[in-house]
Design a protein around this motif. Sequence first.
Motif, short mmCIF file in Angstrom:
data_model
loop_
_atom_site.label_atom_id
_atom_site.label_comp_id
_atom_site.label_asym_id
_atom_site.label_seq_id
_atom_site.Cartn_x
_atom_site.Cartn_y
_atom_site.Cartn_z
N ALA A 21 0.77 -1.15 -0.02
CA ALA A 21 -0.05 0.05 -0.14
C ALA A 21 0.96 1.29 0.08
CB ALA A 21 -0.97 -0.13 1.16
N CYS A 22 2.02 1.35 0.44
CA CYS A 22 2.93 2.31 0.84
C CYS A 22 3.49 2.59 -0.67
CB CYS A 22 4.05 2.01 2.00
SG CYS A 22 5.26 3.29 2.07
N LYS A 23 3.98 1.58 -1.10
CA LYS A 23 4.65 1.73 -2.52
C LYS A 23 3.48 2.17 -3.49
CE LYS A 23 8.63 -0.64 -3.31
NZ LYS A 23 9.47 -0.32 -3.90
N GLU A 31 11.30 -3.01 -6.90
CA GLU A 31 13.06 -3.04 -7.00
C GLU A 31 13.18 -4.70 -7.49
OE1 GLU A 31 15.27 -0.51 -4.29
OE2 GLU A 31 13.46 -0.98 -3.10
N LYS A 32 14.43 -4.81 -8.23
CA LYS A 32 14.43 -6.05 -8.57
C LYS A 32 15.38 -6.60 -7.31
CE LYS A 32 16.59 -8.53 -12.42
NZ LYS A 32 17.52 -8.21 -13.86
N SER A 47 15.24 4.43 -1.22
CA SER A 47 14.73 5.60 -1.63
C SER A 47 13.42 5.23 -2.36
CB SER A 47 15.70 6.62 -2.30
OG SER A 47 16.19 6.03 -3.71
N LYS A 48 13.35 4.16 -2.89
CA LYS A 48 11.99 3.41 -3.33
C LYS A 48 11.07 2.34 -2.46
CE LYS A 48 14.17 3.72 -8.04
NZ LYS A 48 15.34 4.28 -7.54
N THR A 49 11.88 2.09 -1.26
CA THR A 49 10.92 1.38 -0.38
C THR A 49 11.24 1.95 1.03
OG1 THR A 49 11.48 -0.75 -1.47
CG2 THR A 49 10.81 -0.93 0.84
N LYS A 138 12.14 9.33 2.78
CA LYS A 138 11.73 8.27 3.88
C LYS A 138 10.24 8.62 4.00
CE LYS A 138 11.75 11.69 7.83
NZ LYS A 138 10.25 11.46 7.67
N CYS A 139 9.50 7.72 4.98
CA CYS A 139 8.19 7.90 5.24
C CYS A 139 7.70 9.30 5.57
CB CYS A 139 7.67 6.89 6.40
SG CYS A 139 6.36 7.32 7.19
#
Length: 237
Positions: A21-23, A31-32, A47-49, A138-139
Amino acid sequence: NGKSFFVDLTLCTACRGCQVACKQWKKLPAEKTRNMGSHQNPQDLSSKTLRLVRFNEVQDDKNKLNWFFFPEQCRHCIEPPCKYTVNMYAPGGVIQDPETGAVIMTDKAKTKVGKVESWELCPYNVPRQDPETGIWNKCDMCIDRVQMGMLPACVQSCPTGTMNFGDREEMLDLANKRLAAVKKTKPKAYLADPEDVRVIYLCESAPDSYHENLLASADQRKTLMANGPAPTKSSRR
Ligand code: SF4
Ligand code: SF4
Ligand code: SF4
């Protein structure tokens, strides 16, 4: 008094609904990853998670294996060391919303890639840098949703009651009530750094059962607030 999360780790099933849900809400790409022998995926925040459900397998003194799950995010510290440290490098890089207390990194939060590490900015080792732009991320408490009267996406998606969000007093009250209930069967239960943060975890096992950065080192927090981002690595924990 602002807002807070109460995260009851005794109820988390590691379904990862909150991570997805955050993504989705933040429109961040997948991300791979590769299989590292654990159900945890990916292996670290990035930076993407901005939210990661950590899996930890711990053997108890009766040789029984136990799973501990730790949905990790920025704690939205009441007195955020990152605001002090980042703004020394990049003025305006971290702001704090006066209504909610949300600690928000802006696109001004930028350093040269590789020159500064996360633990030099944050006692929980949370922010992550975009390896291309140098911008830290960040969040942000889903501040856009909260300002519209909605719950943060991670809270909205959680099916087990692990994630809760609301006025700080209400969340502290809920946390203390749940702590008292859990202690009846798990006497070592505790709240993680409840006075210092707006993301209050209820834990039933020792901090290292969850993650090395579950609690902040008081020394690290003091060092960051007093001197800015130049502690020795050994002072981290
Ligand atoms: Fe745990 Fe709730 Fe996240 Fe599922 S959605 S991993 S139960 S916190
Ligand atoms: Fe800043 Fe780290 Fe506290 Fe989040 S947890 S507010 S990144 S110091
Ligand atoms: Fe992600 Fe929003 Fe939850 Fe923060 S509050 S972890 S940005 S979903």
